[in-house]
Scaffold this motif. Sequence first.
Motif: not given
Length: 262
Positions: A11-17, A26-30
Amino acid sequence: MITVQNLCKTYKVARRKAGMREACRSLFRREYEEIHALDHISFQIGDGEMVGYIGKNGAGKSSTIKVLSGILTPDEGTCVVNGKIPWKDRISYVKDIGVVFGQRSQLWWDVPVIDSFELLRDIYSISQAMYKNNLEELTELLNLSELLKTPARQLSLGQRMRCEIAASLLHSPSILFLDEPTIGLDAVSKLAVRDFIKQLNQDHKTTVILTTHDMQDIEALTNRILLIGKGRILMDGSPEELKQDAASMDEAVVKLYRSLEI
Protein backbone atom coordinates in the motif's frame (compact mmCIF):
# COMPACT_ATOMS: atom_id res chain seq x y z
CA MET A 1 -7.90 -26.88 -0.06
CA ILE A 2 -6.32 -23.42 0.19
CA THR A 3 -2.92 -22.93 -1.42
CA VAL A 4 -1.10 -19.61 -1.10
CA GLN A 5 2.29 -19.05 -2.76
CA ASN A 6 4.50 -15.95 -2.58
CA LEU A 7 1.60 -13.56 -2.01
CA CYS A 8 2.53 -9.86 -1.93
CA LYS A 9 0.48 -6.72 -1.31
CA THR A 10 1.87 -3.19 -0.92
CA TYR A 11 0.00 0.00 0.00
CA LYS A 12 1.07 3.59 -0.61
CA VAL A 13 0.30 5.72 2.44
CA ALA A 14 0.47 9.55 2.40
CA ARG A 15 2.65 11.02 5.17
CA ARG A 16 3.23 14.61 6.33
CA LYS A 17 4.42 16.46 9.40
CA ALA A 18 2.12 18.46 11.65
CA GLY A 19 1.35 22.12 11.06
CA MET A 20 -0.41 24.40 8.57
CA ARG A 21 2.73 24.95 6.51
CA GLU A 22 3.18 21.21 5.99
CA ALA A 23 -0.53 20.86 5.17
CA CYS A 24 -0.26 23.52 2.44
CA ARG A 25 2.94 21.97 1.15
CA SER A 26 1.28 18.56 0.85
CA LEU A 27 -1.28 20.06 -1.55
CA PHE A 28 1.47 20.48 -4.14
CA ARG A 29 4.02 17.85 -3.14
CA ARG A 30 2.68 14.80 -1.37
CA GLU A 31 5.09 12.31 0.17
CA TYR A 32 4.24 8.62 0.29
CA GLU A 33 5.52 5.63 2.21
CA GLU A 34 5.20 2.08 0.94
CA ILE A 35 3.78 -0.42 3.45
CA HIS A 36 4.45 -4.07 2.65
CA ALA A 37 1.31 -5.65 4.13
CA LEU A 38 2.12 -9.07 2.62
CA ASP A 39 5.70 -10.00 1.77
CA HIS A 40 5.89 -13.30 -0.14
CA ILE A 41 3.73 -15.36 2.23
CA SER A 42 3.04 -19.03 1.49
CA PHE A 43 0.96 -21.69 3.27
CA GLN A 44 -1.56 -24.48 2.71
CA ILE A 45 -4.76 -25.22 4.61
CA GLY A 46 -6.54 -28.55 4.19
CA ASP A 47 -10.26 -29.24 4.06
CA GLY A 48 -11.92 -29.18 7.48
CA GLU A 49 -9.00 -27.54 9.31
CA MET A 50 -9.54 -24.88 11.97
CA VAL A 51 -6.63 -22.44 11.74
CA GLY A 52 -5.83 -19.44 13.92
CA TYR A 53 -4.23 -16.59 11.96
CA ILE A 54 -2.63 -14.26 14.49
CA GLY A 55 -0.34 -11.26 14.62
CA LYS A 56 -0.04 -7.71 15.89
CA ASN A 57 -2.11 -4.84 14.50
CA GLY A 58 -0.90 -4.05 11.00
CA ALA A 59 0.82 -7.43 10.61
CA GLY A 60 -1.18 -8.33 7.46
CA LYS A 61 -3.99 -10.50 8.80
CA SER A 62 -6.94 -8.61 7.35
CA SER A 63 -5.12 -8.07 4.05
CA THR A 64 -4.66 -11.83 3.75
CA ILE A 65 -8.34 -12.49 4.48
CA LYS A 66 -9.38 -9.86 1.93
CA VAL A 67 -7.19 -11.47 -0.74
CA LEU A 68 -8.48 -14.95 0.14
CA SER A 69 -12.08 -13.72 -0.04
CA GLY A 70 -11.55 -11.97 -3.39
CA ILE A 71 -11.92 -8.40 -2.11
CA LEU A 72 -8.29 -7.47 -2.85
CA THR A 73 -6.06 -8.34 -5.79
CA PRO A 74 -2.45 -9.05 -4.77
CA ASP A 75 0.54 -7.41 -6.45
CA GLU A 76 2.33 -10.74 -6.86
CA GLY A 77 1.87 -14.41 -6.09
CA THR A 78 -0.86 -16.98 -6.51
CA CYS A 79 -3.79 -18.14 -4.42
CA VAL A 80 -6.03 -21.08 -5.27
CA VAL A 81 -9.02 -21.99 -3.12
CA ASN A 82 -11.04 -25.08 -4.09
CA GLY A 83 -9.57 -24.84 -7.58
CA LYS A 84 -10.54 -21.17 -8.03
CA ILE A 85 -8.61 -17.91 -7.97
CA PRO A 86 -10.61 -15.64 -5.60
CA TRP A 87 -10.21 -12.29 -7.38
CA LYS A 88 -10.66 -13.76 -10.89
CA ASP A 89 -13.53 -16.23 -10.33
CA ARG A 90 -15.32 -14.07 -7.82
CA ILE A 91 -18.95 -14.67 -8.83
CA SER A 92 -18.71 -18.46 -8.66
CA TYR A 93 -16.14 -18.39 -5.85
CA VAL A 94 -18.22 -16.49 -3.28
CA LYS A 95 -20.70 -19.36 -3.17
CA ASP A 96 -17.95 -21.46 -1.56
CA ILE A 97 -17.10 -19.03 1.25
CA GLY A 98 -18.65 -17.21 4.19
CA VAL A 99 -17.01 -14.09 5.65
CA VAL A 100 -17.60 -12.36 8.98
CA PHE A 101 -15.80 -9.10 9.73
CA GLY A 102 -16.29 -8.23 13.40
CA GLN A 103 -16.26 -4.49 12.73
CA ARG A 104 -18.39 -4.50 9.55
CA SER A 105 -21.94 -5.65 8.96
CA GLN A 106 -23.66 -7.45 6.10
CA LEU A 107 -27.07 -6.85 7.67
CA TRP A 108 -29.23 -3.94 6.52
CA TRP A 109 -29.36 -1.55 9.47
CA ASP A 110 -33.00 -0.42 9.53
CA VAL A 111 -34.87 -3.57 8.48
CA PRO A 112 -35.61 -6.77 10.42
CA VAL A 113 -32.88 -9.39 10.30
CA ILE A 114 -35.12 -11.83 8.42
CA ASP A 115 -35.41 -9.31 5.56
CA SER A 116 -31.60 -9.25 5.26
CA PHE A 117 -31.59 -13.04 5.22
CA GLU A 118 -34.22 -13.10 2.45
CA LEU A 119 -32.16 -10.69 0.36
CA LEU A 120 -29.02 -12.79 0.85
CA ARG A 121 -31.03 -15.83 -0.27
CA ASP A 122 -31.71 -14.06 -3.57
CA ILE A 123 -28.13 -12.77 -3.94
CA TYR A 124 -26.68 -16.26 -3.53
CA SER A 125 -29.51 -17.94 -5.52
CA ILE A 126 -30.19 -20.34 -2.65
CA SER A 127 -32.95 -22.83 -3.33
CA GLN A 128 -36.04 -22.52 -1.17
CA ALA A 129 -35.48 -25.97 0.37
CA MET A 130 -31.84 -25.27 1.28
CA TYR A 131 -32.70 -21.84 2.64
CA LYS A 132 -35.48 -23.22 4.83
CA ASN A 133 -33.31 -26.05 6.21
CA ASN A 134 -30.32 -23.80 6.87
CA LEU A 135 -32.44 -21.05 8.44
CA GLU A 136 -34.11 -23.53 10.81
CA GLU A 137 -30.78 -25.09 11.81
CA LEU A 138 -29.01 -21.74 12.33
CA THR A 139 -31.97 -20.28 14.22
CA GLU A 140 -31.91 -23.20 16.64
CA LEU A 141 -28.15 -23.42 17.09
CA LEU A 142 -27.62 -19.67 17.49
CA ASN A 143 -30.88 -19.01 19.35
CA LEU A 144 -32.16 -16.44 16.84
CA SER A 145 -35.91 -16.98 17.05
CA GLU A 146 -36.50 -13.77 19.04
CA LEU A 147 -34.10 -11.72 16.91
CA LEU A 148 -35.26 -12.35 13.34
CA LYS A 149 -38.05 -9.75 13.48
CA THR A 150 -35.83 -7.09 15.06
CA PRO A 151 -34.01 -4.39 13.02
CA ALA A 152 -30.23 -4.83 13.15
CA ARG A 153 -29.74 -1.38 14.72
CA GLN A 154 -31.74 -2.46 17.78
CA LEU A 155 -29.65 -5.56 18.50
CA SER A 156 -26.90 -5.73 21.07
CA LEU A 157 -23.39 -6.44 19.76
CA GLY A 158 -23.56 -10.10 20.82
CA GLN A 159 -26.97 -10.56 19.22
CA ARG A 160 -25.83 -8.90 16.01
CA MET A 161 -22.71 -11.07 15.77
CA ARG A 162 -24.82 -14.22 16.07
CA CYS A 163 -26.98 -12.93 13.22
CA GLU A 164 -23.88 -12.00 11.18
CA ILE A 165 -22.53 -15.55 11.51
CA ALA A 166 -25.88 -16.99 10.46
CA ALA A 167 -26.01 -14.65 7.46
CA SER A 168 -22.58 -15.87 6.31
CA LEU A 169 -23.70 -19.53 6.46
CA LEU A 170 -27.12 -19.43 4.77
CA HIS A 171 -25.64 -20.66 1.47
CA SER A 172 -23.73 -23.58 3.08
CA PRO A 173 -20.16 -22.44 2.34
CA SER A 174 -17.33 -24.93 2.69
CA ILE A 175 -14.94 -22.25 4.05
CA LEU A 176 -15.62 -19.68 6.76
CA PHE A 177 -13.38 -16.64 7.27
CA LEU A 178 -13.80 -15.07 10.72
CA ASP A 179 -12.05 -11.72 11.25
CA GLU A 180 -12.35 -10.71 14.93
CA PRO A 181 -15.79 -12.38 15.34
CA THR A 182 -15.86 -12.02 19.15
CA ILE A 183 -14.55 -8.45 19.44
CA GLY A 184 -16.43 -6.60 22.17
CA LEU A 185 -18.57 -9.59 23.16
CA ASP A 186 -19.33 -10.51 26.76
CA ALA A 187 -18.28 -13.88 28.20
CA VAL A 188 -21.65 -15.56 27.60
CA SER A 189 -21.80 -14.44 23.95
CA LYS A 190 -18.19 -15.52 23.35
CA LEU A 191 -18.87 -19.01 24.68
CA ALA A 192 -22.01 -19.30 22.53
CA VAL A 193 -20.11 -18.29 19.38
CA ARG A 194 -17.23 -20.67 20.16
CA ASP A 195 -19.56 -23.60 20.79
CA PHE A 196 -21.37 -22.94 17.54
CA ILE A 197 -18.15 -22.76 15.48
CA LYS A 198 -16.90 -26.04 16.97
CA GLN A 199 -20.20 -27.76 16.23
CA LEU A 200 -20.24 -26.35 12.69
CA ASN A 201 -16.80 -27.80 12.04
CA GLN A 202 -17.71 -31.18 13.53
CA ASP A 203 -21.06 -31.54 11.76
CA HIS A 204 -20.27 -30.05 8.35
CA LYS A 205 -16.44 -30.26 8.18
CA THR A 206 -16.37 -26.55 7.41
CA THR A 207 -12.86 -25.12 7.06
CA VAL A 208 -12.45 -22.20 9.48
CA ILE A 209 -9.78 -19.47 9.33
CA LEU A 210 -9.93 -17.33 12.48
CA THR A 211 -8.11 -14.03 12.98
CA THR A 212 -8.30 -12.58 16.48
CA HIS A 213 -6.30 -11.03 19.31
CA ASP A 214 -8.21 -13.15 21.83
CA MET A 215 -5.91 -16.05 22.59
CA GLN A 216 -8.71 -17.84 24.45
CA ASP A 217 -10.58 -18.07 21.13
CA ILE A 218 -7.46 -19.51 19.51
CA GLU A 219 -6.92 -22.04 22.30
CA ALA A 220 -10.57 -23.10 22.37
CA LEU A 221 -11.12 -23.46 18.63
CA THR A 222 -7.98 -24.09 16.61
CA ASN A 223 -5.50 -26.93 16.25
CA ARG A 224 -3.04 -24.96 14.11
CA ILE A 225 -1.61 -21.45 14.29
CA LEU A 226 -0.15 -19.25 11.57
CA LEU A 227 1.72 -16.27 13.03
CA ILE A 228 2.26 -13.30 10.71
CA GLY A 229 4.48 -10.31 11.41
CA LYS A 230 5.68 -7.49 9.15
CA GLY A 231 3.90 -9.17 6.27
CA ARG A 232 5.72 -12.52 6.65
CA ILE A 233 4.73 -15.91 8.05
CA LEU A 234 6.87 -16.36 11.15
CA MET A 235 5.46 -19.58 12.60
CA ASP A 236 3.28 -22.48 11.49
CA GLY A 237 2.51 -24.92 14.30
CA SER A 238 0.10 -26.05 17.00
CA PRO A 239 -1.10 -23.99 19.99
CA GLU A 240 0.83 -26.39 22.24
CA GLU A 241 4.07 -25.66 20.35
CA LEU A 242 3.48 -21.94 20.72
CA LYS A 243 2.63 -22.11 24.41
CA GLN A 244 5.40 -24.49 25.53
CA ASP A 245 6.56 -23.34 29.00
CA ALA A 246 4.56 -20.12 29.12
CA ALA A 247 1.82 -19.70 31.73
CA SER A 248 -0.72 -18.60 29.13
CA MET A 249 -1.16 -18.16 25.38
CA ASP A 250 -0.98 -14.37 25.76
CA GLU A 251 2.37 -14.63 27.54
CA ALA A 252 3.66 -17.06 24.90
CA VAL A 253 2.68 -14.72 22.07
CA VAL A 254 4.32 -11.71 23.74
CA LYS A 255 7.56 -13.68 24.26
CA LEU A 256 7.53 -14.77 20.63
CA TYR A 257 6.95 -11.20 19.41
CA ARG A 258 9.90 -10.02 21.48
CA SER A 259 12.19 -12.81 20.32
CA LEU A 260 11.33 -12.04 16.69
CA GLU A 261 11.54 -8.27 17.28
CA ILE A 262 8.08 -7.51 15.95
